[in-house]
Design a protein around this motif. Structure first.
Motif, short mmCIF file in Angstrom:
data_model
loop_
_atom_site.label_atom_id
_atom_site.label_comp_id
_atom_site.label_asym_id
_atom_site.label_seq_id
_atom_site.Cartn_x
_atom_site.Cartn_y
_atom_site.Cartn_z
N HIS A 1 0.66 -1.20 -0.02
CA HIS A 1 -0.07 -0.12 -0.21
C HIS A 1 0.75 1.37 0.04
N ALA A 2 1.96 1.26 0.76
CA ALA A 2 2.77 2.31 0.64
C ALA A 2 3.58 2.50 -0.60
N LEU A 3 3.82 1.39 -1.37
CA LEU A 3 4.38 1.69 -2.63
C LEU A 3 3.39 1.98 -3.85
N ALA A 4 2.19 1.68 -3.56
CA ALA A 4 1.07 2.10 -4.51
C ALA A 4 0.91 3.73 -4.24
N THR A 5 0.83 4.21 -2.91
CA THR A 5 1.03 5.61 -2.73
C THR A 5 1.93 6.53 -3.43
N LEU A 6 3.22 5.70 -3.16
CA LEU A 6 4.39 6.59 -3.92
C LEU A 6 4.51 6.38 -5.29
N PHE A 7 4.08 5.33 -5.95
CA PHE A 7 4.09 5.22 -7.42
C PHE A 7 3.20 6.23 -8.21
N ASP A 8 2.02 6.28 -7.36
CA ASP A 8 1.00 7.53 -7.85
C ASP A 8 1.74 9.02 -7.97
N ALA A 9 2.65 8.94 -6.75
CA ALA A 9 3.39 10.50 -6.77
C ALA A 9 4.31 10.32 -8.01
N LEU A 10 4.98 9.18 -8.32
CA LEU A 10 5.96 9.36 -9.54
C LEU A 10 5.20 9.48 -10.87
N VAL A 11 3.74 8.95 -10.86
CA VAL A 11 3.14 9.36 -12.24
C VAL A 11 2.62 10.52 -12.21
N ALA A 12 2.28 11.27 -11.00
CA ALA A 12 1.80 12.66 -11.14
C ALA A 12 3.04 13.63 -11.55
N GLU A 13 4.31 13.33 -11.44
CA GLU A 13 5.28 14.18 -11.69
C GLU A 13 5.94 13.29 -13.02
N ARG A 14 5.44 12.55 -13.51
CA ARG A 14 5.64 11.92 -15.05
C ARG A 14 7.18 11.21 -15.17
N ALA A 15 7.46 10.84 -13.90
CA ALA A 15 8.70 9.88 -13.80
C ALA A 15 8.24 8.46 -14.15
N LEU A 16 6.96 8.15 -14.10
CA LEU A 16 6.41 6.80 -14.48
C LEU A 16 5.21 7.04 -15.23
N VAL A 17 5.01 6.17 -16.44
CA VAL A 17 3.72 6.41 -16.95
C VAL A 17 2.57 5.87 -16.52
N LYS A 18 2.58 4.81 -15.98
CA LYS A 18 1.57 4.42 -15.11
C LYS A 18 1.85 3.49 -13.87
#
Length: 279
Positions: A67-84
């Motif tokens: 759940h922690a990683l899911a939250t942090l990955f959303d932040a990566l998507v928001a800053e466009r460091a991750l596509v999805k």
């Protein structure tokens, strides 16, 4: 690639104003563990990583880390460091049901606290019992947070950096006033003889030893928070929203876990009965 993600994730954690110091510490450990054992951030890597977690850790730890990683990955998507976010397409481990909490009545908790000999520790735990504060919240209180004129307490170090005001119990004001008459510090509310913040391990140990002596059971600081919530709701008929706000919760479902069901309270009371010898 993982070095890039590690750096970005650590920066996101450090710059977040909504994470408490303890949450940031846990999240840093989570992302370091993930970046050490995963090849990249995609669905196959996440499936392998979740399998590894399940083979190594307890279900509660697995669910928390994912759940922690899911939250942090959303932040990566928001800053466009991750596509999805690949975890959006993976069924996350469900959080285990919370364990049944041990019921301690207000009377029993009060009996334990009354045996504490250290004036600072006594005032500290008397405060916890009558405010429902978390251990860390109370430990980090400043003198300026206490307003005896308005009869309230300002909690500046709430979980998730949330602040709140708490009304003060009449007897608690008496205890704190008596305690402050003996103090010379001008910064933190609770300090030891050397002027430093209370040592967490020693402070918890004093409550544990006292409860084992008085009740033959272990009373922990968090149990006082449960006792506070249960007593307000069950015995003094406070509504759930009031208890939720006093505890500093943002979700009523969390608060409901702190209010012990009547059957649990009754069972705990029955279990404290001891046999008597008949002549």
């Amino acid at each position: 690639m993982m070095t890039f993600y590690l750096d970005r994730l650590l920066m996101i954690i450090d710059q977040s104003p909504s994470y408490s110091p303890l949450t940031k510490k846990a999240y840093r450990a989570d992302v370091r563990h993930f970046c050490t054992h995963a090849e990249t951030i995609d669905i196959p890597s996440l499936h392998r990583y979740i399998t590894l977690l399940k083979q190594t850790y307890a279900p509660t730890t697995v669910a928390r880390r994912i759940h922690a990683l899911a939250t942090l990955f959303d932040a990566l998507v928001a800053e466009r460091a991750l596509v999805k976010n690949p975890l959006a397409h993976i069924k996350k481990p469900s959080r285990p049901l919370p364990k049944h909490r041990t019921a301690f009545s207000y009377t029993d908790a009060r009996r334990v606290i009354e045996t504490l000999q250290d004036d600072t520790v006594y005032a500290f735990y008397f405060l916890l019992l009558h405010t429902g504060l978390r251990f860390t919240e109370a430990r980090q209180l400043h003198l300026m947070d206490l307003d005896l004129i308005e009869r309230q307490l300002f909690v500046r170090h709430g979980k998730g950096q949330k602040t709140r005001y708490l009304p003060l119990h009449d007897e608690l004001i008496t205890v704190l006033t008596r305690y402050l008459d003996q103090q010379t510090n001008t910064d933190y509310l609770f300090v030891n003889n050397t002027g430093r913040l209370l040592d967490p391990n020693q402070t918890r140990k004093q409550l544990r030893l006292a409860s084992q002596q008085v009740l033959n059971r272990t009373l922990r600081p968090h149990d006082l928070r449960v006792t506070f919530a249960t007593t307000l709701y069950r015995e003094h008929h406070a509504d759930l929203l009031t208890v939720m706000r006093l505890l500093g919760h943002s979700d009523a479902k969390t608060t409901q876990q702190y209010i012990l069901p009547s059957s649990e309270v009754a069972r705990s009371s029955i279990n404290r009965l001891t046999p008597t010898m008949h002549q």
